[in-house]
Design an enzyme around this catalytic site. Structure first.
Site, PDB file in Angstrom:
ATOM      1  N   VAL A  65       0.835  -1.210   0.000  1.00  0.00           N
ATOM      2  CA  VAL A  65       0.000   0.000   0.000  1.00  0.00           C
ATOM      3  C   VAL A  65       0.870   1.262   0.000  1.00  0.00           C
ATOM      4  O   VAL A  65       0.610   2.220  -0.746  1.00  0.00           O
ATOM      5  CB  VAL A  65      -0.988   0.000   1.192  1.00  0.00           C
TER       6      VAL A  65
ATOM      7  N   LYS B 109      -6.939  -1.913   9.180  1.00  0.00           N
ATOM      8  CA  LYS B 109      -8.211  -2.202   9.870  1.00  0.00           C
ATOM      9  C   LYS B 109      -8.023  -2.869  11.209  1.00  0.00           C
ATOM     10  O   LYS B 109      -8.863  -2.712  12.107  1.00  0.00           O
ATOM     11  CB  LYS B 109      -9.145  -3.043   8.998  1.00  0.00           C
TER      12      LYS B 109
ATOM     13  N   GLU C 136     -10.498   5.430   5.432  1.00  0.00           N
ATOM     14  CA  GLU C 136     -11.295   4.934   4.300  1.00  0.00           C
ATOM     15  C   GLU C 136     -10.799   3.578   3.778  1.00  0.00           C
ATOM     16  O   GLU C 136     -11.584   2.663   3.539  1.00  0.00           O
ATOM     17  CB  GLU C 136     -11.246   5.963   3.165  1.00  0.00           C
TER      18      GLU C 136
ATOM     19  N   VAL D 202     -11.545  -0.425   5.060  1.00  0.00           N
ATOM     20  CA  VAL D 202     -12.661  -1.321   4.699  1.00  0.00           C
ATOM     21  C   VAL D 202     -12.909  -1.229   3.192  1.00  0.00           C
ATOM     22  O   VAL D 202     -13.130  -0.137   2.663  1.00  0.00           O
ATOM     23  CB  VAL D 202     -13.971  -0.949   5.433  1.00  0.00           C
TER      24      VAL D 202
ATOM     25  N   GLY E 109     -10.899  -1.791   0.626  1.00  0.00           N
ATOM     26  CA  GLY E 109      -9.787  -1.397  -0.263  1.00  0.00           C
ATOM     27  C   GLY E 109     -10.089  -0.128  -1.027  1.00  0.00           C
ATOM     28  O   GLY E 109     -10.173   0.957  -0.456  1.00  0.00           O
TER      29      GLY E 109
ATOM     30  N   GLU F  28      -3.070 -10.532   3.668  1.00  0.00           N
ATOM     31  CA  GLU F  28      -2.434  -9.954   4.851  1.00  0.00           C
ATOM     32  C   GLU F  28      -1.085 -10.637   5.072  1.00  0.00           C
ATOM     33  O   GLU F  28      -0.837 -11.724   4.542  1.00  0.00           O
ATOM     34  CB  GLU F  28      -3.319 -10.168   6.082  1.00  0.00           C
TER      35      GLU F  28
ATOM     36  N   ASP G 127      -9.971 -10.780   9.150  1.00  0.00           N
ATOM     37  CA  ASP G 127      -9.876  -9.503   8.432  1.00  0.00           C
ATOM     38  C   ASP G 127     -11.274  -8.913   8.219  1.00  0.00           C
ATOM     39  O   ASP G 127     -11.501  -7.722   8.429  1.00  0.00           O
ATOM     40  CB  ASP G 127      -9.164  -9.733   7.087  1.00  0.00           C
TER      41      ASP G 127
ATOM     42  N   LYS H 173     -13.180  -5.368   9.597  1.00  0.00           N
ATOM     43  CA  LYS H 173     -13.871  -4.451   8.682  1.00  0.00           C
ATOM     44  C   LYS H 173     -15.351  -4.310   9.050  1.00  0.00           C
ATOM     45  O   LYS H 173     -15.926  -3.219   8.935  1.00  0.00           O
ATOM     46  CB  LYS H 173     -13.715  -4.952   7.243  1.00  0.00           C
TER      47      LYS H 173
ATOM     48  N   GLY I  10      -5.227  -4.651  -3.103  1.00  0.00           N
ATOM     49  CA  GLY I  10      -4.256  -4.397  -4.172  1.00  0.00           C
ATOM     50  C   GLY I  10      -3.604  -3.039  -4.023  1.00  0.00           C
ATOM     51  O   GLY I  10      -4.168  -2.119  -3.422  1.00  0.00           O
TER      52      GLY I  10
HETATM   53  N1  LIG Z   1      -2.555  -5.016   0.563  1.00  0.00           N
HETATM   54  C1  LIG Z   1      -3.798  -4.599   0.435  1.00  0.00           C
HETATM   55  O1  LIG Z   1      -4.430  -4.802  -0.591  1.00  0.00           O
HETATM   56  C2  LIG Z   1      -4.453  -3.858   1.537  1.00  0.00           C
HETATM   57  C3  LIG Z   1      -3.856  -3.652   2.745  1.00  0.00           C
HETATM   58  N2  LIG Z   1      -4.490  -2.949   3.720  1.00  0.00           N
HETATM   59  C4  LIG Z   1      -3.821  -2.714   4.986  1.00  0.00           C
HETATM   60  O2  LIG Z   1      -2.758  -1.815   4.778  1.00  0.00           O
HETATM   61  C5  LIG Z   1      -1.710  -2.096   5.686  1.00  0.00           C
HETATM   62  C6  LIG Z   1      -0.430  -2.357   4.900  1.00  0.00           C
HETATM   63  O3  LIG Z   1      -0.639  -3.473   4.081  1.00  0.00           O
HETATM   64  P1  LIG Z   1       0.417  -3.906   2.972  1.00  0.00           P
HETATM   65  O4  LIG Z   1       1.019  -2.715   2.362  1.00  0.00           O
HETATM   66  O5  LIG Z   1      -0.297  -4.890   2.124  1.00  0.00           O
HETATM   67  O6  LIG Z   1       1.480  -4.667   3.881  1.00  0.00           O
HETATM   68  P2  LIG Z   1       2.983  -4.963   3.516  1.00  0.00           P
HETATM   69  O7  LIG Z   1       3.430  -6.064   4.404  1.00  0.00           O
HETATM   70  O8  LIG Z   1       3.141  -5.123   2.054  1.00  0.00           O
HETATM   71  O9  LIG Z   1       3.707  -3.599   3.930  1.00  0.00           O
HETATM   72  C7  LIG Z   1       3.959  -3.210   5.238  1.00  0.00           C
HETATM   73  C8  LIG Z   1       5.320  -2.546   5.251  1.00  0.00           C
HETATM   74  O10 LIG Z   1       5.538  -1.996   6.538  1.00  0.00           O
HETATM   75  C9  LIG Z   1       6.803  -2.441   6.989  1.00  0.00           C
HETATM   76  N3  LIG Z   1       6.814  -2.522   8.430  1.00  0.00           N
HETATM   77  C10 LIG Z   1       6.039  -3.265   9.236  1.00  0.00           C
HETATM   78  N4  LIG Z   1       6.375  -3.056  10.518  1.00  0.00           N
HETATM   79  C11 LIG Z   1       7.369  -2.169  10.512  1.00  0.00           C
HETATM   80  C12 LIG Z   1       8.151  -1.545  11.539  1.00  0.00           C
HETATM   81  N5  LIG Z   1       7.956  -1.845  12.815  1.00  0.00           N
HETATM   82  N6  LIG Z   1       9.092  -0.658  11.175  1.00  0.00           N
HETATM   83  C13 LIG Z   1       9.312  -0.368   9.877  1.00  0.00           C
HETATM   84  N7  LIG Z   1       8.622  -0.920   8.862  1.00  0.00           N
HETATM   85  C14 LIG Z   1       7.666  -1.818   9.187  1.00  0.00           C
HETATM   86  C15 LIG Z   1       6.981  -3.816   6.368  1.00  0.00           C
HETATM   87  O11 LIG Z   1       8.335  -4.176   6.372  1.00  0.00           O
HETATM   88  P3  LIG Z   1       8.716  -5.740   6.440  1.00  0.00           P
HETATM   89  O12 LIG Z   1       8.276  -6.309   5.137  1.00  0.00           O
HETATM   90  O13 LIG Z   1      10.195  -5.695   6.643  1.00  0.00           O
HETATM   91  O14 LIG Z   1       7.969  -6.317   7.604  1.00  0.00           O
HETATM   92  C16 LIG Z   1       6.444  -3.557   4.971  1.00  0.00           C
HETATM   93  O15 LIG Z   1       7.410  -2.955   4.146  1.00  0.00           O
HETATM   94  C17 LIG Z   1      -2.170  -3.296   6.501  1.00  0.00           C
HETATM   95  O16 LIG Z   1      -2.744  -2.850   7.689  1.00  0.00           O
HETATM   96  C18 LIG Z   1      -3.229  -3.929   5.622  1.00  0.00           C
HETATM   97  O17 LIG Z   1      -4.184  -4.636   6.368  1.00  0.00           O
HETATM   98  C19 LIG Z   1      -5.727  -2.414   3.548  1.00  0.00           C
HETATM   99  C20 LIG Z   1      -6.387  -2.567   2.366  1.00  0.00           C
HETATM  100  C21 LIG Z   1      -5.822  -3.346   1.274  1.00  0.00           C
HETATM  101  N1  LIG Z   2      -6.063  -8.738   2.797  1.00  0.00           N
HETATM  102  C1  LIG Z   2      -7.116  -7.821   2.551  1.00  0.00           C
HETATM  103  C2  LIG Z   2      -6.542  -6.545   2.025  1.00  0.00           C
HETATM  104  C3  LIG Z   2      -7.507  -5.451   2.028  1.00  0.00           C
HETATM  105  O1  LIG Z   2      -8.108  -5.096   3.014  1.00  0.00           O
HETATM  106  C4  LIG Z   2      -8.098  -8.381   1.554  1.00  0.00           C
HETATM  107  O2  LIG Z   2      -7.745  -9.369   0.892  1.00  0.00           O
HETATM  108  O3  LIG Z   2      -9.203  -7.873   1.456  1.00  0.00           O
END
Ligand SMILES: NC(=O)C1=CN([C@@H]2O[C@H](COP(=O)(O)OP(=O)(O)OC[C@H]3O[C@@H](n4cnc5c(N)ncnc54)[C@H](OP(=O)(O)O)[C@@H]3O)[C@@H](O)[C@H]2O)C=CC1
Ligand SMILES: N[C@@H](CC=O)C(=O)O
Length: 392
Positions: free
Chosen positions: A11, A94, A118, A121, A123, A179, A190, A194, A292
């Site tokens: 994200v 979330k 936003e 929940v 995406g 996740e 999850d 939401k 995504g």
């Molecule tokens: N992917 C999706 O489609 C969606 C995701 N979300 C939410 O968005 C959030 C992020 O998701 P997403 O981007 O997919 O997750 P990712 O795991 O791809 O990204 C999270 C990033 O944060 C870093 N990180 C985690 N903890 C730390 C820390 N303590 N210090 C520094 N960096 C840290 C991770 O590093 P490292 O890899 O080294 O752990 C990673 O680079 C989550 O809460 C998810 O539920 C919501 C809607 C959709």
């Molecule tokens: N892992 C979640 C990401 C978005 O919230 C999903 O698949 O819906």
């Protein structure tokens, strides 16, 4: 507006692509990412990257902190610190919103900044904003939908291609939908987060995630189940739903069977659908990619633009006291199990059999979920799905 992003994963990368991409709009051109918080071993990979959060907190020019780390800690602490430093906060997380929405909203009020969520929940779907818009006129008495992109992707692929559960889960992970721990997606946790957030906003109450909330995921669904449902002209979807009735509300997360061609049955890939019911608007639903990089990044940037344009959230006090009651939410459930306990557990209801599948007729969600907890202890492969359109 100067923005600091916490976390550069799926994200976080989507947000940077939209804000720093080649095609800024008049509105995104006003946004500037000044810092990106990453782990210490990544700081030398770019000039905005920092691993000392105090640099961000103490920089007066940072107006908005975007938390996309995921999980509860350190996200919870970092969000509260940002709010206390008079910075707006936007998050897609979330898990942390469902647990701490009240504290975050309170801190935002006290510090005269915004807290927005936003993307937490649905995406890419503009769900919270439209739910709040509906609430300006209507009391909302139900929310339901497909709130998880990964599980929808898995079920859709299994239905359309016959691929195995494991193979399509791997694809969902590679596409950045899942996740960090995908059990949250397939076991319903999850969706639980939401649906809690949606219910909080919709009914102006506070529902915390926890084992008391009934959820049955898709961990145990097998290709033969999908095939059996297909023969019956049914398609399985992992759904969340809640209904408000006076001072009671129902809340259930479970696989639901829809007739092929029905609205929910046609939601494909990583798409979600999220709907509510209001007195004057009636049923109102939204469809879009529920997971995504770019759809979710887009929802986060929409929040940032609303803050920049001083668009305010609807005021919610979250203090309506409601009691969870799933006994009135009745329907028929198809179950596959080898548990020897099943017959005695369901002896109070009419049960019909078809090969290895049984249908429990007109049973309430509360009883069915507690029966399945016992069945799973005996048969860890058991699966159940509710047939849509039951008696409620
Ligand atoms: N992917 C999706 O489609 C969606 C995701 N979300 C939410 O968005 C959030 C992020 O998701 P997403 O981007 O997919 O997750 P990712 O795991 O791809 O990204 C999270 C990033 O944060 C870093 N990180 C985690 N903890 C730390 C820390 N303590 N210090 C520094 N960096 C840290 C991770 O590093 P490292 O890899 O080294 O752990 C990673 O680079 C989550 O809460 C998810 O539920 C919501 C809607 C959709
Ligand atoms: N892992 C979640 C990401 C978005 O919230 C999903 O698949 O819906």
């Amino acid at each position: 507006m100067n923005i600091a992003i916490l976390g550069l994963g799926t994200v976080g990368t989507g947000i940077t692509k939209i804000i720093e991409g080649a095609n800024p709009t008049a509105m995104t051109a006003d946004l500037h990412i000044s810092h990106i918080f990453v782990r210490p071993d990544r700081v030398d990979q770019g000039d905005k990257l920092v691993s000392d959060y105090n640099v961000i907190l103490n920089d007066q020019s940072v107006e908005t902190v975007v938390e996309v780390l995921g999980g509860i800690e350190p996200a919870h602490t970092m969000i509260t610190q940002a709010l206390k430093h008079h910075k707006n906060v936007v998050t897609a997380n979330k898990a942390v919103v469902a647990c701490y929405i009240e504290e975050f909203k309170q801190l935002a009020r006290e510090n005269n900044v915004q807290f927005r969520f936003e993307a937490s929940v649905g995406g890419g779907i503009p769900w919270i904003v439209n739910l709040e818009r509906g609430l300006r006129i209507d009391a909302v008495d139900s929310v339901h939908g497909i709130f998880n992109g990964t599980s929808n992707f898995i079920l859709d692929r299994m239905t359309k291609t016959g691929e195995s559960f494991e193979s399509v889960l791997k694809q969902a992970q590679d596409l950045g939908y899942a996740e960090a721990d995908p059990s949250a997606d397939i076991d319903g946790y999850d969706i639980e987060n939401k649906l809690c957030i949606s219910v909080d906003v919709a009914y102006d109450t506070l529902v915390h995630p926890g084992e008391y909330l009934p959820k049955f995921g898709i961990r145990t669904v097998q290709a033969k189940d999908i095939e059996y449902f297909k023969q019956l002209g049914l398609v399985v979807k992992l759904m969340g739903r809640s209904k408000l009735n006076g001072d009671h509300f129902s809340y259930v997360i479970e696989p639901v069977l829809y007739k092929a061609g029905e609205f929910e049955a046609s939601i494909s890939d990583n798409f979600n659908c999220a709907s509510f019911h209001g007195a004057s608007v009636g049923d109102l639903g939204f469809i879009g990619q529920g997971a995504g990089m770019m759809p979710t990044g887009q929802a986060v940037v929409q929040d940032i633009l609303d803050i920049n344009g001083q668009v305010k959230h609807l005021k919610r006090t979250l203090d309506t006291k409601l009691k969870l009651e799933n006994r009135f939410d009745k329907g028929n459930y198809i179950v596959r199990t080898t548990s020897t306990q099943f017959d005695s557990l369901t002896s109070d209801w009419q049960v019909t059999s078809d090969g290895e599948y049984r249908t429990v007729v007109d049973i309430d969600a509360q009883s069915m979920h507690s029966i399945m907890k016992k069945v799973l202890a005996d048969d860890s492969e058991a699966f159940m799905a509710r047939v849509a359109g039951g008696v409620e």
